[in-house]
Design a protein around this motif. Structure first.
Motif, PDB file in Angstrom:
ATOM      1  N   ALA A 121      48.712 -35.920 160.616  1.00 22.98           N
ATOM      2  CA  ALA A 121      49.021 -37.354 160.675  1.00 22.98           C
ATOM      3  C   ALA A 121      48.248 -38.051 161.789  1.00 22.98           C
ATOM      4  N   ARG A 156      45.261 -40.285 158.777  1.00 21.26           N
ATOM      5  CA  ARG A 156      45.446 -38.873 158.461  1.00 21.26           C
ATOM      6  C   ARG A 156      44.098 -38.191 158.246  1.00 21.26           C
ATOM      7  N   SER A 211      48.390 -44.148 156.934  1.00 16.67           N
ATOM      8  CA  SER A 211      47.828 -43.063 156.131  1.00 16.67           C
ATOM      9  C   SER A 211      46.328 -42.935 156.319  1.00 16.67           C
TER      10      SER A 211
END
Length: 524
Positions: free
Chosen positions: A460, A43, A40
Motif C-alpha cells: 500500500a 500501491r 490506490s
C-alpha cells in the motif's frame, strides 16, 4: 427524549433525509471514490492491476468468489491444515499459478523440508556410515554424530546402539537403521529427523523417554545438529540426486527461476572421498552440470503450443552466504573464497549475503571493515558480486539497525525486512533506490498471525515486494513443506486486498528483480 412518532419519522423520511441520488450524497460518494483511487495509485501493484486484460479481470472476479466461499466454509471447517487446504478449489488454482522466480531459498532449509527424501538417498548410497563421538546413542547425554562415506575396510560390525559401542567407530548407516531398537528403519528415520531439527508429532523416536524429551527440546530450541544434515547433503552422489529432485520440485511448484543460497563454509566430499574438497570448484561444477541438464530436459519437453502451460524452467544461480556469527578472519577467508568462485564460475555466482539470525550474530555495522574489504577486492579483480542482504527481520535494535546499513551498502534486494514498515523515511529510500523486499509468510511474525504480516502495508505504501521461502534452518514440524504454492495461497486468504491480481504482481516483481545475468550497479 421520547421515540419518534410515526408522523415525525415520515416527515423526516420524506422531506429531510437525503436520498441516495441526492446531489449532496453523490458529491460525497464522488469524493470518496476519488480518495480511494488516489490512494490506490500509490500501491506498488497499481500499474499491474491497470494493465489487466478483460479475461484476467474476469479470472480475478472468479477467484475472489471462490475465496469468499471458502472463507465462509472456514467457520465450520478449518481449511488451514495441509490435509484440507490442498483439497480446496483455490489451492488447485494457485498450484497452477506461475510463481515467477524464487529469489530467496536457503539450501539447508530446503533439505530440512525434504528430509525424508534426503535420508532415503543416504540409506540408498553405498558406503554411508554413522558414528558417535562419545557415549552411545542409547544415552540421553549431549552427543556429536557424523554421517560420512567410508571405505569398506573401515566399517565396523558392532552395533552403535550397544553399550559396548566404541566411540568414534563408523557403522554402516543401513545397519544402524535396521538395528534401531525402537521400530527398526522407520523408527531410525524419525530419530534422525529429530536430530536434524524436525519435530515429529506422536512418534516415539528414541530409546528412552528422557532421550525423547532431549531430542525434541533441542529441535524446538533450534540447537539441532545442522552438521548431521550437511553430512548427508554434501556428499557428491547424494548432492547430485537431491539437486535434481529440488529442481523438479521447484518447476512443479510453478517456479521458473531459482536463486539458491549456499551457506559457507561447508565440507563437500567427492564420490569415494573421505576428505572434504579444499575449495568449492567441484561443488559449483556439479551445480552447473545439474542446472544445464535439467534446463535442457525441461525445454525439450515443454509444449509451446499450449497457451495454458506454465513457462519452462529457466535455470538457477547461487548467492554465496557467509555465517555472520564467525570472527573477522573467518569471514574474510570465506569472502575471499567467494571471489575465487566468482572468477571461476561467473555465470553461477549471483551475489553475496550473510546467513544466520541477526540477533545471534554480528551486526552489519560491526562487519563494515570486512564488507568494505570485500567490495574493494571485487573492484581490484574487476568482478561484480552485488549484495542481496537480509535485514530488519526482527524487532530488536540490531536487526532494525541492519536495515540502515543494508541500504547504505547498496543492497539490491532486502530479505524478510519485517520491521521496515516502522521506518517511513527508510521506505521512501527503498522506493527511490528500487529495492525489492522479499517476504516470507509465517504465523506469529509481528504482533500475531499471518494477517498481521507487514506485506500489505508495504504494498500500500508503494514498496515493491515478492514472496520467498524461509532462509533459516529452523525447527520444521514433520519435515514437510508445501513450497511457494503455500506462500501464495496464504497471501490470497490472509488479505482481501490481495486477490489474484496482487499475486500476479508479486510474481512479476520476482522476475523483474531476478539476477539473470551480470549487471553493474548502474545498469541494475
Amino acid at each position: 427524549m421520547a421515540p419518534l412518532t410515526e408522523e415525525e419519522y415520515h416527515t423526516i423520511l420524506t422531506t429531510e433525509l437525503p436520498s441516495p441520488t441526492s446531489p449532496v450524497l453523490q458529491k460525497y460518494l464522488s469524493s470518496r471514490t476519488a480518495l480511494i483511487t488516489e490512494e490506490s495509485r500509490q500501491r506498488s501493484d497499481f500499474s499491474f492491476r491497470q494493465a489487466l486484460s478483460p479475461i484476467a479481470k474476469r479470472a480475478c472476479d472468479i477467484v475472489a468468489k471462490i475465496r469468499h466461499d471458502e472463507q465462509q466454509q472456514q467457520q465450520h471447517l478449518d481449511i488451514t491444515t495441509p490435509e484440507t487446504m490442498t483439497q480446496t478449489k483455490s489451492w488447485a488454482i494457485i498450484k497452477r499459478f506461475p510463481k515467477g522466480a524464487l529469489l530467496r531459498a536457503q539450501l539447508d532449509a530446503l533439505a530440512l523440508t525434504n528430509i525424508d527424501h534426503l535420508i532415503n538417498l543416504a540409506l540408498d548410497t553405498p558406503g554411508m556410515c554413522l558414528s558417535c563421538s562419545h557415549g552411545n546413542l542409547a544415552t540421553a547425554e549431549e552427543r556429536r554424530h557424523q554421517i560420512r562415506f567410508r571405505k569398506n575396510e573401515t566399517e565396523s560390525e558392532q552395533s552403535i546402539w550397544s553399550s559396548n559401542y566404541e566411540n568414534g567407530t563408523f557403522v554402516p548407516l543401513t545397519k544402524a537403521a535396521e538395528e534401531y531398537p525402537e521400530g527398526g528403519k522407520p523408527g531410525f528415520t524419525q530419530w534422525l529427523k529429530a536430530r536434524c531439527g524436525v519435530i515429529s508429532q506422536g512418534v516415539n523416536t528414541t530409546t528412552t523417554l528422557e532421550t525423547e524429551k532431549t531430542e525434541h527440546l533441542q529441535a524446538a530450541e533450534g540447537r539441532a545438529d545442522s552438521d548431521l544434515l550437511r553430512d548427508m547433503l554434501y556428499y557428491e552422489p547424494i548432492f547430485r540426486k537431491f539437486l535434481r529432485h529440488l529442481l523438479g520440485q521447484a518447476a512443479d511448484d510453478g517456479v521458473s527461476w531459482l536463486e539458491l543460497r549456499l551457506t559457507f563454509p561447508l565440507n563437500y566430499y567427492r564420490t569415494g572421498s573421505e576428505s572434504p574438497d579444499p575449495d568449492s570448484d567441484q561443488l559449483f561444477g556439479v551445480i552447473g552440470q545439474a542446472e544445464l541438464s535439467y534446463h535442457r530436459r525441461a525445454t525439450a519437453s515443454s509444449d509451446t503450443t499450449d497457451p495454458g502451460q506454465r513457462p519452462p524452467f529457466w535455470g538457477l544461480r547461487i548467492i554465496w552466504t557467509t555465517i555472520r556469527s564467525q570472527d573477522q578472519r573467518s569471514i574474510i577467508e570465506d569472502a575471499d573464497s567467494c571471489i575465487a568462485a566468482k572468477m571461476l564460475w561467473p555465470d553461477l555466482v549471483a551475489g553475496y549475503d550473510l546467513a544466520g539470525p541477526e540477533n545471534l550474530g554480528r551486526s552489519l555495522t560491526d562487519m563494515l571493515p570486512e564488507l568494505f574489504w570485500f567490495r574493494k577486492q571485487c573492484a581490484l579483480e574487476e568482478i561484480e558480486i552485488p549484495f542481496f542482504l537480509g535485514a530488519g527481520g526482527g524487532s530488536d535494535a540490531a536487526s532494525e539497525g541492519n536495515l540502515f546499513d543494508a541500504l547504505l551498502l547498496g543492497t539490491r534486494r532486502l530479505g524478510n525486512a519485517q520491521s521496515l514498515y516502522r521506518h517511513p523515511r527508510m521506505m521512501e529510500a527503498v522506493k527511490d533506490k528500487r529495492i525489492l523486499v522479499e517476504n516470507y509468510l509465517v504465523p506469529n511474525t509481528i504482533g500475531g498471525g499471518i494477517s498481521y504480516h507487514p506485506l500489505p502495508a508495504l504494498i500500500a505504501q508503494g514498496v515493491s515486494c515478492a514472496l520467498s521461502l524461509d532462509d533459516g534452518v529452523e525447527s520444521v514440524e514433520n519435515g514437510t513443506s508445501l513450497g511457494m504454492t503455500h506462500q501464495f495461497w496464504q497471501a490470497l486468504h490472509a488479505w482481501e486486498s490481495m486477490g489474484l491480481a496482487g499475486l500476479g504482481s508479486l510474481a512479476e516483481n520476482s522476475v523483474r528483480w531476478a539476477a539473470f545475468e551480470e549487471q553493474s550497479s548502474e545498469s541494475w
